[in-house]
Design an enzyme around this catalytic site. Sequence first.
Site, short mmCIF file in Angstrom:
data_model
loop_
_atom_site.label_atom_id
_atom_site.label_comp_id
_atom_site.label_asym_id
_atom_site.label_seq_id
_atom_site.Cartn_x
_atom_site.Cartn_y
_atom_site.Cartn_z
N ASP A 111 0.91 -1.33 0.11
CA ASP A 111 0.47 0.12 0.08
C ASP A 111 1.24 1.36 -0.23
OD1 ASP A 111 -1.91 -1.67 0.43
OD2 ASP A 111 -2.47 -1.65 2.38
N GLU A 130 3.95 1.60 -0.94
CA GLU A 130 4.61 1.98 -2.30
C GLU A 130 3.65 2.48 -3.08
OE1 GLU A 130 7.92 -1.08 -2.93
OE2 GLU A 130 6.28 -2.24 -2.33
N PHE A 131 2.33 2.38 -3.64
CA PHE A 131 1.10 3.04 -4.53
C PHE A 131 1.03 4.18 -3.73
CE2 PHE A 131 -3.37 3.10 -5.23
CZ PHE A 131 -3.77 3.37 -6.31
N ASP A 132 0.83 4.28 -2.34
CA ASP A 132 0.60 5.73 -2.16
C ASP A 132 1.88 6.68 -2.49
OD1 ASP A 132 -1.19 4.57 -0.67
OD2 ASP A 132 -0.67 5.00 1.19
N SER A 139 -35.06 -4.24 -17.49
CA SER A 139 -35.72 -4.88 -16.85
C SER A 139 -35.79 -6.72 -16.85
CB SER A 139 -36.52 -4.04 -15.67
OG SER A 139 -38.38 -4.62 -16.00
N LEU A 140 -35.91 -7.21 -15.50
CA LEU A 140 -35.90 -8.37 -15.97
C LEU A 140 -37.57 -8.93 -15.65
CD1 LEU A 140 -32.87 -10.12 -14.81
CD2 LEU A 140 -34.02 -10.21 -16.68
N GLU A 198 -26.68 -16.83 -13.76
CA GLU A 198 -25.91 -15.95 -13.01
C GLU A 198 -26.70 -15.30 -11.51
OE1 GLU A 198 -25.47 -12.35 -15.38
OE2 GLU A 198 -24.44 -14.15 -17.22
N LYS A 256 -28.18 -12.73 -9.33
CA LYS A 256 -28.51 -11.85 -9.07
C LYS A 256 -28.18 -10.30 -8.31
CE LYS A 256 -33.26 -9.75 -9.92
NZ LYS A 256 -33.23 -8.30 -9.24
N ASP A 316 -27.37 -8.10 -5.89
CA ASP A 316 -28.63 -6.94 -5.31
C ASP A 316 -28.26 -5.36 -5.00
OD1 ASP A 316 -31.06 -6.11 -3.90
OD2 ASP A 316 -30.91 -6.96 -2.28
N GLU A 371 -24.06 -4.12 -12.22
CA GLU A 371 -24.94 -3.77 -10.80
C GLU A 371 -23.50 -3.22 -9.54
OE1 GLU A 371 -27.24 -3.98 -11.10
OE2 GLU A 371 -28.43 -4.64 -8.82
N TYR A 412 -21.80 -7.32 -15.98
CA TYR A 412 -22.32 -8.39 -16.26
C TYR A 412 -22.59 -8.76 -18.13
CZ TYR A 412 -26.65 -5.96 -14.32
OH TYR A 412 -27.41 -4.81 -14.19
N LYS A 461 -36.53 -15.30 -7.73
CA LYS A 461 -36.29 -14.50 -6.67
C LYS A 461 -36.09 -15.51 -5.15
CE LYS A 461 -37.79 -10.59 -6.85
NZ LYS A 461 -36.71 -8.50 -6.09
N CYS A 473 -30.82 4.00 33.09
CA CYS A 473 -30.16 3.05 32.40
C CYS A 473 -29.52 1.53 33.15
CB CYS A 473 -28.77 4.04 32.97
SG CYS A 473 -27.15 3.06 31.93
N CYS A 502 -26.14 2.30 35.00
CA CYS A 502 -25.87 2.91 36.64
C CYS A 502 -26.98 3.67 36.45
CB CYS A 502 -24.84 4.30 35.39
SG CYS A 502 -25.65 5.05 34.88
N CYS A 506 -28.49 7.58 28.01
CA CYS A 506 -28.04 7.36 29.45
C CYS A 506 -26.77 9.09 29.70
CB CYS A 506 -26.91 6.72 30.18
SG CYS A 506 -26.18 6.99 31.28
N CYS A 554 -20.85 5.88 34.12
CA CYS A 554 -21.69 4.67 34.02
C CYS A 554 -20.68 3.70 32.97
CB CYS A 554 -22.87 5.10 33.12
SG CYS A 554 -23.50 3.74 31.95
S1 IVH Z 1 -29.27 -8.43 -16.66
C1 IVH Z 1 -31.62 -7.68 -20.18
N1 IVH Z 1 -27.93 -10.03 -14.82
O1 IVH Z 1 -31.95 -7.06 -12.37
C2 IVH Z 1 -31.82 -8.05 -18.55
N2 IVH Z 1 -30.00 -8.23 -13.71
O2 IVH Z 1 -34.39 -6.01 -13.56
C3 IVH Z 1 -31.01 -6.84 -18.50
N3 IVH Z 1 -29.54 -7.64 -11.76
O3 IVH Z 1 -31.92 -4.35 -13.83
C4 IVH Z 1 -30.47 -7.48 -16.19
N4 IVH Z 1 -28.03 -9.37 -11.23
O4 IVH Z 1 -29.98 -4.16 -11.66
C5 IVH Z 1 -28.62 -8.82 -15.78
N5 IVH Z 1 -26.40 -10.97 -13.58
C6 IVH Z 1 -27.29 -10.18 -13.79
C7 IVH Z 1 -28.31 -9.14 -12.99
C8 IVH Z 1 -28.98 -8.41 -12.68
C9 IVH Z 1 -28.30 -7.94 -11.06
C10 IVH Z 1 -30.29 -6.67 -12.01
C11 IVH Z 1 -30.46 -5.28 -12.92
C12 IVH Z 1 -31.49 -5.37 -13.44
C13 IVH Z 1 -33.46 -6.44 -11.98
C14 IVH Z 1 -33.71 -6.67 -13.37
#
Ligand code: IVH
Length: 669
Positions: free
Chosen positions: A34, A36-38, A83-84, A113, A115, A117, A172, A224, A315, A408, A411, A426, A432
Site C-alpha cells: 500500500d 509503495e502505491f501511495d 428489466s427482467l 448468474e 442476481k 442486489d 450492478e 454482467y 428470486k 439506565c 448505572c 444515559c 456509567c
Molecule cells: S441482466 C435484460 N443480470 O436486476 C437483462 N441483471 O430487473 C437486463 N441484476 O435492472 C439485466 N444481477 O439491475 C442482469 N446478473 C444480472 C443481474 C441483473 C442483478 C439487476 C439489474 C436489473 C434488474 C432486473
Amino acid sequence: MDLQAIKAKISALSAELHLHNHAYYVLNEPQISDYEFDMLLKELEQLEKAYPSLIDPNSPTRRVGGDITKKFEAKAHRFPMLSLSNSYSEQEIIDWAERCQKALGEASEFVCELKYDGVAIGIQYQDGALVQALTRGDGQQGEEVTSNVRTIRSIPLKINDNAPKDFEIRGEIFMPQQNFQALNEQRAAQGEALFANPRNTASGTLKLLDSKEVAKRGLDCYLYGVHGVQNLSNGHFEAVQKAKDWGFKVPDPKLRMIEKTTSIEGIMDFIHYWDIQRFTLPFDIDGVVLKVNSFEQQEQLGLTAKSPRWAIAYKFKTQQVETKLESVTYQVGRTGAITPVANLKPVQLGGTTVKRASLHNADQIQKLDLCHSDTVQVEKGGEIIPKIVGVNLALRASQERIAFIEHCPECGSELIRQEGEAQHYCPNEQSCPPQVTGKILHFIGRKALNIEGLGEETVELMFAKQMIKSPLDLYHLTFDQLLSLERMAEKSANNLLQSITASKQIPLERVLFGLGIRFVGETVAKKLAQAFKTMTALSTASLEALLLVDEIGEKIAQSILAYFSDPENLSLIAGLQAAGLQFEVLQKELQSTILEGKICVISGTFETFSRDEIKDLVELNGGKVGSSVSAKTTFLIAGANMGPAKLQKATDLGVTLLSENEFIKLISQ
Ligand code: IVH
C-alpha cells in the site's frame, strides 16, 4: 524537465497505477505494498498539482473524488436498459426454460448468474477510457453519475488495448456488507440515523453530490453484460469472460458465480446451491438470473414490452421464521445511546442460529406493538443482524406491552431523549461503566492513541478494580499495579507501558479523535487540528470560529462547545497535557538533536505511526531521511513486511536496524 517529458512521466505513472489498481481491486492479487502505491500516487498528484492542464479525467488520482455535481443530468441510453421478468416459483422457471426451447425448436445453452442486489449501471468506454456512466432511470433515459462511478476502484478508468474501441458494459453497483456495517457503526457512534440495508445505501451513495464522500463509502461492482460490439463471440458467457481480459471485474466461473448448462436440472442445481450459499457471500444477492446464451437465439426469442424473453430472474424468498420473544434487554454504548435488544428462543434461520435481534429504538418497539412473550416473525435480509418484522397476534399470550426502560440498566441514571432524536441516552457520561470503558477503549484504539496490549476484558477488569476511571489514568499506571492483574505477565506489562509512552508522540488530530467528542470522527478531528493548531485554541474557540472550519456545521460545533464547557472534560484535558501528550500540531521546529548528522532509511509498515509521521519525527529530531540503504545510512527504521533485499543490504553494510519501538525509545530519551 520539458513539458513533453512531464507528459510522458504522468502517463507512465498513470499506467503503472492503473495496473496496480486492477491487480488489487479486480484480481485480488496486489503486487506492491500500500505504501509503495501511495508513493506513486503522491508523485502523480504532485505533478498534476504543478501542471493542472495535464490532468486526465481518468487519472488514478480521480479515485478519491473531488468533483461536486450540482444536478445529475438525464441522458438517453444508447441501448434501452431493460428489466427482467421475475418469479419466486421453481415451476415457473422450468416453464420458462421449456418455453424457450420450444420456441427455438432446438436445444439451447443457459447461463446461470447471480442476481446482485444493488443498482444497475451502464458504462461507456471509448478508445480505452471510461467516458460516461448512466443509471437505469426509466430504461430509456438514465442519470449521469460519471464522477461518482470513477471513484469505484473495481471499475477500470482505463482498459487494455485488446478491448473494442467503443462499447458499453453493464453491471450492478453494490455495497459490500462489511462496508455497510462499518458505515452504520460510524453513524451510530456519531448519533446519526442508520441506513436500512446495503441496496438502498448503494443507491443513495451513487446519487451523492460530493464524489469525495462516494469514494469513502467503498462501493463495488460486478459487470454482467457487454453491448454494442459486433461479432465479439457467439454467446453471452464468452462475451463476459472476454470483458475480464479487458480489465473488468466479472463473475468467476470457478466460484460458480456464473455457469453454463444445457439442462433444467443444471439450472435447478445452481438455484439450490445459491439459495443456501448466498449467506457466505460478502455482498447481497436476491436471486439468480437465467439467460439463453447464444446471441442468435436471444434475437430469435426477442423482447416483450419491458423485458427480454431470453432471460428471467428467480428470486429467493426472504427467509422468515417465527419464534418466541423471551426478553428485551438494553445495551449502553460508548456515547450513552441505549439500544434495545430482543432475546429470542434460539431458532435456525438461513444457516445460522438466531438468538437475538436488534430493536433499534423505542419507536421500533412501539411500531411493532410488542408485548411480553409474543411470538415474533424474524427475517434475515441483507443485514447480518436479523430483524423482527411482525408479531403473530393469533398466538399472543399476554397483553402487557413492552415498556421502554426509564433508567439506565448499568448505572440507574434517568434516561433522556432529546427532541427529534430516535435514541434514548444515559446522561451519566462520567461514571456509567460501559460508557467509561467504551470511552477508554475508543481512546486506545488503533486510529486514536493506538495503545496495544489492552483488550476489552482487561479494561473492564481495571475499571472494576478502580485502577482506571478515565483515559488519563492510563498515564499513571505502574509496573507493579499491572503485575497485580491476573494474566498480566512481566513482558506484557512492559510492552503495555512502552506502548503508553509511545502514545505521547501521537499527533494532535488523533488525540482529538480519541477524546470521543460526539460527531468528531477522524476527518473532523483532522480539520479541527489543522484549523486551530493547538488544543488550547480549539477548547476556547467560539461558535463563529468553529463554524468557519471546513465541514463543521452547527451540530458538530455545538457538540464541541458542550464538550469543552464541561469541567470534568477540562480536567481530563489538563491532565493529558501534563502527561505529555501532543497538544499542538507538530511544528517543523526541532524537538531534539538526538539524530543530528544521522541518516535514517524508513522501510516497511508500522503500527503506531504512519510512514509520513516517522519521517517527520526523524527530521524533528535533527536527522535526515535517506531514500535507499547505502554505506552512509546510520539507521534502518524497519517496519513489518520490509523487502528482503533491503534487509540483506543493510546487514551487509553493517547498518543498525531499529524497530519502531526502539526508534520511539531513542527519540523519547
Ligand atoms: S441482466 C435484460 N443480470 O436486476 C437483462 N441483471 O430487473 C437486463 N441484476 O435492472 C439485466 N444481477 O439491475 C442482469 N446478473 C444480472 C443481474 C441483473 C442483478 C439487476 C439489474 C436489473 C434488474 C432486473
